[in-house]
Each structure stands twice: as structure tokens, then as C-alpha cells.
Design an enzyme around this catalytic site. Structure first.
Site, mmCIF file in Angstrom:
data_model
loop_
_atom_site.group_PDB
_atom_site.id
_atom_site.type_symbol
_atom_site.label_atom_id
_atom_site.label_comp_id
_atom_site.label_asym_id
_atom_site.label_seq_id
_atom_site.Cartn_x
_atom_site.Cartn_y
_atom_site.Cartn_z
ATOM 1 N N ARG A 2 45.721 -49.797 26.918
ATOM 2 C CA ARG A 2 46.244 -50.426 25.699
ATOM 3 C C ARG A 2 47.752 -50.594 25.856
ATOM 4 O O ARG A 2 48.475 -49.616 26.073
ATOM 5 C CB ARG A 2 45.913 -49.569 24.473
ATOM 6 C CG ARG A 2 46.517 -50.123 23.212
ATOM 7 C CD ARG A 2 46.069 -49.426 21.930
ATOM 8 N NE ARG A 2 46.816 -50.001 20.839
ATOM 9 C CZ ARG A 2 47.674 -49.337 20.060
ATOM 10 N NH1 ARG A 2 47.846 -48.038 20.204
ATOM 11 N NH2 ARG A 2 48.352 -49.965 19.118
ATOM 12 N N GLU A 8 50.071 -50.047 13.351
ATOM 13 C CA GLU A 8 50.502 -49.151 12.281
ATOM 14 C C GLU A 8 51.378 -49.817 11.219
ATOM 15 O O GLU A 8 52.586 -49.548 11.124
ATOM 16 C CB GLU A 8 51.238 -47.933 12.877
ATOM 17 C CG GLU A 8 50.348 -47.095 13.780
ATOM 18 C CD GLU A 8 50.973 -45.746 14.164
ATOM 19 O OE1 GLU A 8 52.151 -45.536 13.893
ATOM 20 O OE2 GLU A 8 50.252 -44.913 14.725
ATOM 21 N N TYR A 33 47.190 -38.375 14.305
ATOM 22 C CA TYR A 33 47.970 -37.300 14.914
ATOM 23 C C TYR A 33 47.881 -35.974 14.168
ATOM 24 O O TYR A 33 47.871 -34.923 14.780
ATOM 25 C CB TYR A 33 49.448 -37.713 15.029
ATOM 26 C CG TYR A 33 49.655 -38.753 16.104
ATOM 27 C CD1 TYR A 33 49.826 -38.374 17.428
ATOM 28 C CD2 TYR A 33 49.630 -40.108 15.806
ATOM 29 C CE1 TYR A 33 49.971 -39.315 18.432
ATOM 30 C CE2 TYR A 33 49.780 -41.062 16.801
ATOM 31 C CZ TYR A 33 49.956 -40.660 18.116
ATOM 32 O OH TYR A 33 50.095 -41.586 19.113
HETATM 33 C C1 FCB Z 1 52.653 -43.645 16.670
HETATM 34 C C2 FCB Z 1 53.206 -44.861 17.354
HETATM 35 C C3 FCB Z 1 53.502 -44.679 18.822
HETATM 36 C C4 FCB Z 1 54.067 -43.300 19.113
HETATM 37 C C5 FCB Z 1 53.219 -42.232 18.467
HETATM 38 C C6 FCB Z 1 53.685 -40.839 18.748
HETATM 39 O O1 FCB Z 1 52.966 -43.684 15.308
HETATM 40 O O2 FCB Z 1 52.304 -45.939 17.237
HETATM 41 O O3 FCB Z 1 54.353 -45.708 19.226
HETATM 42 O O4 FCB Z 1 55.381 -43.267 18.736
HETATM 43 O O5 FCB Z 1 53.172 -42.427 17.095
#
Ligand code: FCB
Length: 438
Positions: A78, A166, A293
Site C-alpha cells: 500500500r 483518514e 491503532y
Molecule cells: C496514521 C497515518 C499514518 C501514520 C500512522 C502512525 O494515522 O495514516 O500516516 O502516521 O498513523
């Protein structure tokens, strides 16, 4: 131990993820300035005022990097296209920029890697930022032109296309919290960006469908919005944040509406006639990408302006970013997406990973166990009926972590930012063992 490939459904796609500004080196190849260059050049915005001008020099080292993706046993890669590289002033094409992505997708093809393209991962040309960026409705039309330009050149060789990475970060984090470019703290700007980024998605979808491009989607981020207590005020606070973060974008796309808990604060600031855009925003997608995350804990903050919430620290072990490690949240959002929003539509985890202050010779055990936990959560979601088709680890390389500069290391591969040498970490090797086909 990381669950091996054989414990996932047949055909499950494993990949590594990166983004243009974070790895390429924005000063190479005739790219124009993006709003990240100007944001980073303003003192106080980024740790040590670091920027992406050199980053991992992937612009020159892309072949070595694709070899690393391949040698880990990944099926897919990706990546994103930099708008400021392809169109340095936001509208005029830089042939060298398109040539770069042409080489890159051919390089994936030569290695049997399946290209998963993200058109916009945050590097808005500075010239468009000057005109108001995502506050300006015209930026949406310019984005559709950019999408068409990129796909005319490489659309025949990419497996999937995501319009935007995002939108919550593009809009809320960048215009309400001011943490990312353009660094505004302005609810009206945030509301407009929350709508315009979706309109840009819709216009690009329409343009790409018209070109016959297949497998079109978007990448949204999700968290687990946890109330700080069972009090009605904290429950309502978490529900407001859940609406802003987890529901705004997916409900616009799947239900053609915005959640009332978010509209109560944002409606006065949305552009007039926004309702008329909802059918375009809500046209069908072919797949959905979700980035996950951590969770966030929300409490009511009475007496402060809407959304009148504050974030509370949590008790769980944390990554180098200070983010709690909470794999159950991945399982939770995947099952929730299938149940409440997209049904059987194919879903990919397009990002998941952890930052760890590791050196190449350290055991890197924390990252290996992070991956194991989140692969397990993905399997639990599949068992519960989620149509999850693949999982992309963030990130292949240590890279430019936006406002955190180069200090936060998400890579499976260590990068020495002086010599730019790449060294696979123990987690890279552990993952390669799990992905090996016997
Ligand atoms: C996400 C982003 C990516 C990276 C990760 C840790 O929000 O899409 O670019 O910074 O976090």
C-alpha cells in the site's frame, strides 16, 4: 507467536503500508511544496522542525524497498501518490512525478506485489493551501482532476484505489486540534474540511467510475471510544467523540447522513446546501479500508465549548507514541463495521502497527507481540462474520511520523536517518516466518 498465514482464510492479503511524504523525499524529482513543508517550517509545529524533504530517500531507493516488501513474504504494497509531486502547483502536471509512480507500479509487478494505491495521504500542494485548502470547495474539484491524471497513467496496473487516507486526520486533527497541517484551531474550518474531504472523495469516485476504474474505496480511521465512567455525562461525551471520529465519515458514505451527536456542534458551520452533496458522497464503494491503532478514553468537560469532552489517560501498556495497546478495539470496530455499516462489503485493515524506540540489534519483541495480538483480533472478527480480506502493517520503514518527526519508529525495517541504511528488525523476520508459504 504471530499466527501463520495458514490460519487465515484462503486468499487473505498481507501487505505493508507507507505514504509518499513520509518516505519519498519531497525535494527530489521536481515536486512542489506541500502544506506539510510549510507547516514543518513554522517553529513549534513539528518536533525539531523536521520535515519530509529527504525522509527515507525512497524516491531513489524504491527498488531496494520493494525488495524488502517482497522478501518479507508480503502479497501487496500500500503506497500513496504525492499530489505535490504529480502537480507541483496543484494543477500543472510534472511528467517526472508520473514517471516515478509508473516505475514504482512496474517494480511491484516485476516482484509479483499487488499495488494498493491511496491517492491522497495528506501532501496538499501549498498553492492550493494558499487558496484555502480543504476549507475551499474548489479543492474538491482539483482533487478529482488529480485522481484522473494519476489513473490515466497507472490505473491499468493498480489492484485497488483509495481516494483519501483518514479524513478525520485531514479535517479534525488538522483544523480543530491544529496538530497537523495546516495547523488551524477553528471549528468552522474543521466543519468545512469534514464535509469537503468527503465531497472530494465523491467527485473523484464519480470521475474514476466514468473512466472504468475498478475496486474503488476509501481509508477511514477508527478507534475505540471508551467512556471514562458510567455517568450519563461521560457516556454522552464518549458518544459525541464516537460520532466525530468513528461515525461521521462512514455514515455519510453508507447512510447519506451525518450523526446527530456531531451535527449538534458542527451544523452551524457546515457550508450552505451541504445536504445536496450527500448523494454524491454516498455513492457505493467496492471496499472499505480501516486503520486502527488504539482506544481513547473520554470524559465530560462541563463548562467548555462543544464538544465539551476531555481525554483521560488509560492504564494499559503504551507504545512509543503513548498510545494504549488494545487489540480488542480492532476486533470491536471490525465487527461493528460489518454489523452496523457495510454488511458483506470487503474490508481491509489498511494500517495497524506500533512505534517502538528500537535499534536494529534489539530483539524488537514488543512489536512482534503487538502484531500477534492484532492478527488474533482480526481472526476473531473474521470468526464473528466480518468479511475481512487483508491486513497491512504500518509501516514498512521507520519514517517521517508527521508532527513527531523522525523519532517515533513504526518500521519493520530500521532506517538510519544519517546513512539511510535499511536494516530489517527482528519483527520483520518474525513476520516473514509467519507469512512463509510451506
Ligand atoms: C496514521 C497515518 C499514518 C501514520 C500512522 C502512525 O494515522 O495514516 O500516516 O502516521 O498513523
Amino acid at each position: 507467536m504471530i499466527p501463520p498465514r495458514a490460519t487465515f482464510p484462503e486468499g487473505f492479503v498481507f501487505g505493508a503500508a507507507t505514504a509518499a511524504y513520509q518516505i519519498e523525499g519531497a525535494r527530489f524529482g521536481g515536486a512542489g511544496p506541500s502544506h506539510w513543508d510549510t507547516f514543518a517550517a513554522t517553529p513549534g509545529n513539528v518536533v525539531r522542525a523536521e520535515d519530509g524533504s529527504t525522509a527515507c530517500d525512497h524516491y531513489h531507493r524504491w527498488a531496494e524497498d520493494l525488495d524488502l516488501v517482497k522478501a518479507a513474504g508480503f502479497d501487496a504494497y500500500r503506497f500513496s501518490t504525492s499530489w505535490a509531486r504529480v502537480m507541483p502547483d496543484g494543477v500543472t502536471v510534472n511528467p517526472a512525478g508520473l514517471d516515478f509512480y509508473d516505475r514504482l507500479v512496474d517494480g511491484m509487478g516485476e516482484r509479483g506485489l499487488r499495488p494498493f494505491l491511496t491517492l491522497y495521504h495528506w501532501d496538499l500542494p501549498a498553492a492550493l493551501a494558499d487558496l484555502g485548502g480543504w476549507r475551499n470547495r474548489d479543492t474538491c474539484a482539483r482533487f478529482a482532476d488529480f485522481a484522473e491524471t494519476v489513473l490515466q497513467r497507472i490505473g491499468d496496473r493498480v489492484e485497488t484505489v483509495a481516494t483519501i487516507n483518514e479524513p478525520w486526520c485531514v479535517a479534525w486533527l488538522s483544523h480543530f486540534f491544529g496538530a497537523h497541517a495546516p495547523g488551524l484551531r477553528d471549528i468552522r474550518a474543521a466543519a468545512r474540511a469534514m464535509h469537503h474531504i468527503l465531497l472530494a472523495h465523491g467527485l473523484a469516485m464519480e470521475r474514476m467510475r466514468g473512466m472504468g476504474q475498478k475496486n474503488l474505496g476509501i481509508v477511514l480511521n477508527f478507534d475505540h471510544a471508551t467512556p471514562a465512567s458510567d455517568s450519563p455525562a461521560d457516556l454522552a461525551a464518549a458518544a459525541r467523540q464516537d460520532a466525530i471520529f468513528n461515525r461521521w465519515f462512514i455514515e455519510a458514505i453508507t447512510q447519506h447522513s451525518y450523526p446527530p451527536e456531531a451535527l449538534e456542534g458542527l451544523a452551524p458551520h457546515l457550508p450552505a446546501g451541504w445536504q445536496d452533496d450527500m448523494p454524491l458522497i454516498g455513492q457505493p464503494i467496492d471496499w472499505l479500508g480501516g486503520n486502527y491503532y488504539t482506544r481513547h478514553i473520554h470524559a465530560a468537560a462541563p463548562g467548555t465549548p462543544w464538544p465539551a469532552t476531555r481525554e483521560m489517560p488509560g492504564p494499559l501498556p503504551k507504545t512509543q507514541m503513548g498510545w494504549e495497546i488494545y487489540p480488542q478495539g480492532l476486533q470491536g470496530f471490525l465487527t461493528r463495521l460489518s454489523r452496523d455499516h457495510v454488511g458483506d462489503l470487503p474490508i481491509y485493515v489498511t494500517e495497524n502497527g506500533m512505534a517502538n524506540a528500537d535499534l536494529p540489534d534489539l530483539p524488537d519483541a514488543a512489536r512482534t507481540s503487538f502484531i500477534a495480538g492484532h492478527f488474533g483480533a482480526a481472526q476473531a472478527a473474521i470468526a464473528a462474520g466480518c468479511n475481512l480480506k487483508g491486513f497491512f502493517y504500518w509501516s514498512l520503514l521507520d519514517n517521517y511520523e508527521w508532527a513527531e518527526g523522525y523519532e517515533k519508529r513504526f518500521g519493520l525495517v530500521h532506517v538510519d536517518f544519517d546513512s539511510l541504511a535499511r536494516t530489517p528488525k527482528a519483527s520483520y523476520h518474525a513476520l516473514a516466518r509467519a507469512l512463509a508459504r510451506n
